[in-house]
Design a protein around this motif. Structure first.
Motif, PDB file in Angstrom:
ATOM      1  N   ARG A  27       6.728 -30.106  31.862  1.00  0.00           N
ATOM      2  CA  ARG A  27       5.873 -31.236  31.498  1.00  0.00           C
ATOM      3  C   ARG A  27       6.333 -32.551  32.128  1.00  0.00           C
ATOM      4  O   ARG A  27       5.522 -33.304  32.662  1.00  0.00           O
ATOM      5  CB  ARG A  27       5.839 -31.363  29.968  1.00  0.00           C
ATOM      6  N   ASN A  28       7.632 -32.833  32.071  1.00  0.00           N
ATOM      7  CA  ASN A  28       8.126 -34.143  32.487  1.00  0.00           C
ATOM      8  C   ASN A  28       8.459 -34.250  33.967  1.00  0.00           C
ATOM      9  O   ASN A  28       8.474 -35.358  34.506  1.00  0.00           O
ATOM     10  CB  ASN A  28       9.373 -34.519  31.681  1.00  0.00           C
ATOM     11  N   TYR A  29       8.744 -33.130  34.617  1.00  0.00           N
ATOM     12  CA  TYR A  29       9.231 -33.212  35.993  1.00  0.00           C
ATOM     13  C   TYR A  29       8.359 -32.472  37.008  1.00  0.00           C
ATOM     14  O   TYR A  29       8.075 -33.005  38.078  1.00  0.00           O
ATOM     15  CB  TYR A  29      10.677 -32.705  36.069  1.00  0.00           C
ATOM     16  N   LEU A  30       7.954 -31.244  36.699  1.00  0.00           N
ATOM     17  CA  LEU A  30       7.216 -30.476  37.697  1.00  0.00           C
ATOM     18  C   LEU A  30       5.714 -30.713  37.662  1.00  0.00           C
ATOM     19  O   LEU A  30       5.082 -30.805  38.720  1.00  0.00           O
ATOM     20  CB  LEU A  30       7.525 -28.985  37.554  1.00  0.00           C
ATOM     21  N   ALA A  31       5.124 -30.827  36.491  1.00  0.00           N
ATOM     22  CA  ALA A  31       3.680 -31.087  36.420  1.00  0.00           C
ATOM     23  C   ALA A  31       3.296 -32.365  37.163  1.00  0.00           C
ATOM     24  O   ALA A  31       2.299 -32.368  37.892  1.00  0.00           O
ATOM     25  CB  ALA A  31       3.195 -31.117  34.981  1.00  0.00           C
ATOM     26  N   PRO A  32       4.077 -33.455  37.042  1.00  0.00           N
ATOM     27  CA  PRO A  32       3.720 -34.655  37.819  1.00  0.00           C
ATOM     28  C   PRO A  32       3.734 -34.420  39.332  1.00  0.00           C
ATOM     29  O   PRO A  32       2.954 -35.041  40.059  1.00  0.00           O
ATOM     30  CB  PRO A  32       4.793 -35.677  37.410  1.00  0.00           C
ATOM     31  N   LEU A  33       4.584 -33.505  39.803  1.00  0.00           N
ATOM     32  CA  LEU A  33       4.604 -33.209  41.247  1.00  0.00           C
ATOM     33  C   LEU A  33       3.274 -32.624  41.719  1.00  0.00           C
ATOM     34  O   LEU A  33       2.914 -32.764  42.882  1.00  0.00           O
ATOM     35  CB  LEU A  33       5.720 -32.210  41.583  1.00  0.00           C
ATOM     36  N   THR A  34       2.563 -31.961  40.811  1.00  0.00           N
ATOM     37  CA  THR A  34       1.306 -31.306  41.177  1.00  0.00           C
ATOM     38  C   THR A  34       0.112 -32.248  41.174  1.00  0.00           C
ATOM     39  O   THR A  34      -0.978 -31.863  41.577  1.00  0.00           O
ATOM     40  CB  THR A  34       0.995 -30.118  40.239  1.00  0.00           C
ATOM     41  N   ARG A  35       0.327 -33.498  40.707  1.00  0.00           N
ATOM     42  CA  ARG A  35      -0.814 -34.411  40.650  1.00  0.00           C
ATOM     43  C   ARG A  35      -0.530 -35.804  41.195  1.00  0.00           C
ATOM     44  O   ARG A  35      -1.447 -36.599  41.355  1.00  0.00           O
ATOM     45  CB  ARG A  35      -1.360 -34.497  39.230  1.00  0.00           C
ATOM     46  N   ASP A  36       0.743 -36.132  41.466  1.00  0.00           N
ATOM     47  CA  ASP A  36       1.073 -37.465  41.982  1.00  0.00           C
ATOM     48  C   ASP A  36       0.968 -37.501  43.501  1.00  0.00           C
ATOM     49  O   ASP A  36       1.376 -36.552  44.180  1.00  0.00           O
ATOM     50  CB  ASP A  36       2.492 -37.872  41.567  1.00  0.00           C
TER      51      ASP A  36
END
Length: 172
Positions: free
Chosen positions: A77-86
């Motif tokens: 939630r905090n580290y990998l999910a943002p990589l998929t949308r930032d």
């Protein structure tokens, strides 16, 4: 006696209010955890995923996780999910989540059927969460990130591993 009964009544009302607040917080926590428990994309074809990542100049990022793993939830939630949308999609790494003991079949780097358990054995992954940065052939581009965020430094470790992987991809 009346004073004692009044105090008991006041304490009972206070306890009921506290119990209601705790129940509401528990429900909120359950919903939050359920929302955070959504997985990243599951692999279908690791060779195709790695090729897509390479075209972007990025590694294929694999999260090995277990169901109910709180540390896995935080990393996801905090580290990998943002990589998929930032940032621009054309510059994002491809991120997939693999069940550490998973038996669901997908196509591996060698174009053969594989499972999460088989992939974990290949990379000697024994702890969840573990994050790998892989090249188009499935080779490690940085040391694995093993374990969860217990020191508050996980973001820095992830950024370092990602930068190391990107440098290796950029240099022929």
């Amino acid at each position: 006696m009346k004073r004692t009964l009044a105090r008991i009544g006041t304490a009972a009302r206070w306890l009921r209010r506290q119990a209601a607040v705790l129940a509401a917080l528990a429900l909120l926590g359950t919903d939050t955890m359920a929302a955070g428990a959504q997985s990243l994309g599951a692999p279908r074809d690791l060779a195709a995923d790695a090729a897509q990542a390479a075209r972007r100049g990025q590694p294929l990022v694999l999260l090995f996780s277990l169901p109910g793993c709180g540390y896995c939830d935080v990393v996801r939630r905090n580290y990998l999910a943002p990589l998929t949308r930032d940032g621009a999609e054309a510059r994002r790494p491809v991120v997939r989540e693999v069940g550490l003991a998973g038996t669901a079949s997908f196509t591996g780097f060698d174009r053969q059927a594989a499972s999460g358990a088989q992939l974990a054995a290949r990379y000697q992954v024994r702890i969840a969460p573990t994050v790998l940065m892989l090249d188009v052939h499935g080779a490690l581009l940085a040391p694995p990130l093993v374990g969860g965020d217990v020191s508050g430094m996980y973001g820095a470790y992830l950024d370092d591993a990602l930068a190391q992987a990107q440098r290796k991809i950029a240099s022929p």
